[in-house]
Design a protein around this motif. Structure first.
Motif, short mmCIF file in Angstrom:
data_model
loop_
_atom_site.label_atom_id
_atom_site.label_comp_id
_atom_site.label_asym_id
_atom_site.label_seq_id
_atom_site.Cartn_x
_atom_site.Cartn_y
_atom_site.Cartn_z
N ARG A 171 0.82 -1.21 0.00
CA ARG A 171 0.00 0.00 0.00
C ARG A 171 0.85 1.26 0.00
NH1 ARG A 171 -5.22 -1.25 1.51
NH2 ARG A 171 -5.59 0.89 2.22
N VAL A 172 2.13 1.11 -0.42
CA VAL A 172 3.07 2.23 -0.38
C VAL A 172 3.72 2.41 -1.75
CG1 VAL A 172 5.14 3.17 0.72
CG2 VAL A 172 3.51 1.83 2.06
N GLY A 173 3.92 3.67 -2.15
CA GLY A 173 4.63 3.99 -3.37
C GLY A 173 6.01 4.55 -3.04
N HIS A 174 6.98 4.27 -3.91
CA HIS A 174 8.36 4.72 -3.71
C HIS A 174 8.84 5.33 -5.03
CE1 HIS A 174 8.49 1.98 -0.15
NE2 HIS A 174 7.69 1.27 -0.92
N LEU A 175 9.33 6.54 -4.97
CA LEU A 175 9.81 7.23 -6.16
C LEU A 175 11.29 7.54 -6.04
CD1 LEU A 175 9.21 8.63 -8.88
CD2 LEU A 175 8.64 10.71 -7.58
N PHE A 176 12.06 7.16 -7.07
CA PHE A 176 13.50 7.43 -7.13
C PHE A 176 13.74 8.27 -8.38
CE2 PHE A 176 12.55 3.41 -5.18
CZ PHE A 176 13.32 3.40 -4.03
N HIS A 177 14.44 9.40 -8.20
CA HIS A 177 14.54 10.34 -9.31
C HIS A 177 15.93 10.96 -9.42
CE1 HIS A 177 13.67 13.60 -12.07
NE2 HIS A 177 14.09 14.46 -11.16
N MET A 178 16.40 11.09 -10.67
CA MET A 178 17.65 11.77 -11.01
C MET A 178 17.45 12.48 -12.34
SD MET A 178 19.37 8.30 -10.08
CE MET A 178 17.67 7.80 -10.16
N GLY A 179 17.86 13.72 -12.44
CA GLY A 179 17.78 14.43 -13.71
C GLY A 179 16.50 15.22 -13.88
N ASP A 180 15.97 15.25 -15.14
CA ASP A 180 14.83 16.14 -15.42
C ASP A 180 13.61 15.43 -16.00
OD1 ASP A 180 15.72 15.53 -17.94
OD2 ASP A 180 16.10 17.59 -18.57
N THR A 185 18.20 20.61 -13.47
CA THR A 185 18.73 21.04 -14.77
C THR A 185 19.80 22.11 -14.60
OG1 THR A 185 16.97 22.70 -14.98
CG2 THR A 185 16.57 20.55 -15.99
N THR A 186 20.62 22.24 -15.65
CA THR A 186 21.67 23.25 -15.69
C THR A 186 21.59 23.96 -17.04
OG1 THR A 186 23.12 21.95 -14.26
CG2 THR A 186 24.15 23.68 -15.58
N LEU A 187 21.71 25.29 -17.04
CA LEU A 187 21.65 26.07 -18.27
C LEU A 187 23.07 26.36 -18.74
CD1 LEU A 187 19.46 27.33 -20.08
CD2 LEU A 187 19.84 29.49 -18.88
N LEU A 188 23.42 25.85 -19.94
CA LEU A 188 24.75 26.05 -20.52
C LEU A 188 24.62 26.48 -21.97
CD1 LEU A 188 26.64 22.88 -19.17
CD2 LEU A 188 26.91 25.24 -18.39
N GLY A 189 25.18 27.66 -22.29
CA GLY A 189 25.16 28.13 -23.67
C GLY A 189 23.78 28.28 -24.25
N GLY A 190 22.82 28.61 -23.43
CA GLY A 190 21.45 28.79 -23.91
C GLY A 190 20.66 27.50 -23.99
N SER A 204 20.96 17.69 -14.75
CA SER A 204 22.04 17.54 -13.78
C SER A 204 21.67 16.42 -12.81
CB SER A 204 22.28 18.85 -13.02
OG SER A 204 21.12 19.25 -12.33
N ARG A 205 22.67 15.94 -12.05
CA ARG A 205 22.45 14.84 -11.11
C ARG A 205 21.81 13.63 -11.80
NH1 ARG A 205 19.37 17.33 -6.03
NH2 ARG A 205 19.12 15.10 -5.64
N ALA A 206 22.21 13.35 -13.04
CA ALA A 206 21.63 12.25 -13.81
C ALA A 206 22.46 10.98 -13.62
CB ALA A 206 21.54 12.63 -15.29
#
Length: 573
Positions: free
Chosen positions: A118-127, A146-151, A156-158
């Motif tokens: 009856r429980v949900g578990h979420l694991f996340h990296m990136g966007d 996320t990271t902004l580079l050159g427009g 990030s953290r992926a």
């Protein structure tokens, strides 16, 4: 779809302009019976960057790797422990692969959703994006990194981006009717939350159709707004039924299993009869058993009773089963998955009928170089299968290598094997020192330095040296080495001095793999076995060198022929 006590429905839709632009992957795995209770239902979504030439492979590797390894984790690991260790090992492998690439990488955003009980578990990296629709409430569960580079915006953290992994984790109670939407960053700027809710509600009877309509709407809006990218990936998971609150999962039961007592021949445990006590060591007990219901012969491995208070070593013991289930190789003993309940902590392995490699060499003194090299190559294949899973064996000896009647070699012992990137386990050096060093242990273990794949390479080369010439390299020297200076004084005895049939180039390969400094050994095991089978010009004696150095086999053949001629001349005269 109803599976046991937990029932879920799913829907999926995916679109890429062409094969080259594909960069996302998704999957849902819904097991049955006991695996549903211990591991639950898992859904995953991965997405790499559009500028990555390996984007498609990166996303697919993340999803497939997570699904395969998560459901192979031991039953008594909870969801968080299982997923974290799987993702840690997967991240280490992806990072190592990316460092070796000239173009592209294996970096990918990743979101994994596990529904257990009856429980949900979420694991996340990136966007990647994960939303939950509960009643009239539609909310984003995860935070985008996320990271902004050159427009341009990059994740990030992926997965695969850094040797250390920072995972966002969220745990929440489930409600019947919860709907989870997993998608990628490309949907940003196309659909509004109200669009998702409207389409999911409108096509709630068929979630695949709901995903198709969401995809159609996203493409339509992207085209209207002039978006150059139209890669979309949508996945829906709906909770149709929850288990009763009183249901206990097998994982909760196994998490409190006691250690088995000392067992003797003729005794039984959980329907397995003890046929023979194979080993009693400081850390484990190994028994040959027979399954009373099927008659199948197996090996039962249990922790030593004195480890009951050593949580770190018990965690490592439990991990051994997971390692065996992750590694797929005909040269590595397999774990046996038996779903019946267990009354104590142990795991089962296939029974390998064979003799130790050292005994095989003693019984086959006339075996030619080709036969011996074939055994060495099988050992290399076994260890390469471990290294592909980021596993260090750390204790390769002829005793834990069995050879059957057909000449097939199999690696059977993993008492100190480990995945260095996994947390909450004893350090590799601690494991090795607890078991004791062997004549095949690499010098870095004696110096207290961090081991790596080249440490296993040294052990393989030491075994190969003994198989080929009947002696141990550095015999009587390693035991007295205590400092780096001591190791610089090690004297290597050429293997051809003990076996004249070994050519100089083959001995050169052994010498390189047995270098005290790991940096001077081979970068890959494949290079070592190649040089053992094919002459490397770097190890070939110069043309003006004596024939004995250039080609020992030819030298001894010529000498034997000359001696025969002299014998015949003497006989006739």
């Amino acid at each position: 779809m109803q599976l046991g006590h937990l029932a879920v429905s799913i829907g999926q839709a995916y679109r890429a302009l062409d094969h080259r632009s594909a960069r996302s992957a998704m999957a849902v795995q819904m097991p049955e019976d006991s695996l549903l209770a211990t591991k639950g239902v898992a859904a995953a979504m991965a997405d790499s960057t559009w500028r990555n030439v390996k984007a498609k492979q990166a996303g697919e590797t993340c999803v497939r790797g997570f699904m395969a390894d998560y459901f192979a984790t031991p039953d008594n690991w909870d969801v968080k422990t299982s997923a974290n260790r799987v993702l840690g090992a997967l991240n280490g492998w992806l990072y190592a692969q990316s460092r070796q690439m000239v173009q592209g990488n294996y970096i990918s955003s990743f979101s994994g959703l596990v529904l257990r009980g009856r429980v949900g578990h979420l694991f996340h990296m990136g966007d990647t994006l994960v939303f939950r629709l509960r009643g009239a409430e539609f909310e984003q569960l995860n935070r985008e990194h996320t990271t902004l580079l050159g427009g341009y915006r990059y994740p990030s953290r992926a997965l695969g981006m850094d040797p250390s992994l920072d995972i966002d984790f969220m745990e929440f109670n489930l409600k019947q009717g919860d709907i989870f939407l997993m998608t990628t960053q490309s949907v940003k700027g196309t659909l509004m939350p109200s669009d998702f809710v409207q389409l999911i509600r409108q096509y709630s009877q068929d979630l695949h159709q709901a995903c198709d309509m969401i995809l159609e709407k996203a493409v339509e809006k992207a085209s209207a707004r002039g978006y150059s990218s139209q890669n979309f990936c949508f996945q829906l998971v709906r909770v149709d039924q929850l288990p009763a609150e009183t249901d206990n999962t097998l994982g909760e039961v196994y998490s409190s299993l006691p250690l088995p007592v000392e067992l003797s021949e003729g005794e039984e445990v959980d329907g397995y009869r003890i046929n023979e006590v194979l080993s009693r060591s400081q850390t484990s007990r190994i028994y040959a058993v027979t399954d009373m219901s099927s008659g199948r012969e197996m090996v039962l491995k249990a922790p030593a009773p004195q480890l009951s208070q050593r949580r770190d070593f018990l965690a490592h013991f439990i991990m051994q089963q997971w390692l065996l289930e992750r590694v797929q190789s005909p040269y590595v003993a397999k774990a046996v998955d038996v779903s019946r309940p267990r009354s104590c902590l142990y795991f089962l392995m296939e029974r390998v009928h064979g003799i130790p490699l050292e005994q095989w060499c003693a019984e086959h003194p006339q075996a030619d170089l080709k036969t011996r090299l074939d055994l060495i190559e099988q050992l290399v294949k076994a260890v390469r299968a471990l290294h592909r899973r980021d596993v260090l064996h750390q204790r390769l000896t002829p005793d834990n290598l069995l050879v059957d009647g057909q000449g097939m070699l199999k690696l059977i012992d993993f008492a100190v094997a480990t995945v260095p990137s996994l947390p909450d386990l004893p350090a590799p050096l601690t494991l090795v020192r607890s078991a004791g060093l062997t004549p095949y242990s690499a010098p870095e273990y004696r110096l207290g330095r961090e081991p790596g794949p080249r440490s296993d390479q040294f052990s393989i080369a030491a075994i190969a040296y003994e198989v080929l010439c009947g002696h141990k390299p550095y015999a009587g020297q390693l035991e007295n080495m205590q400092s780096k200076v001591d190791f610089t004084r090690l004297h290597y005895e050429p293997s051809c001095q003990y076996n004249p049939m070994i050519p100089a180039w083959m001995d050169g390969a052994l010498r390189k793999a047995l270098q005290p400094n790991p940096e001077l050994r081979y970068r890959r095991l494949s290079e070592f076995i190649y040089d053992l089978k094919k002459p490397n010009p770097d190890f070939t004696a110069p043309a003006d060198a004596p024939l004995l150095e250039r080609n020992p086999l030819a030298f001894w053949k010529i000498l034997s022929a000359l001696l025969l001629i002299l014998l015949l001349v003497t006989w006739w005269s």
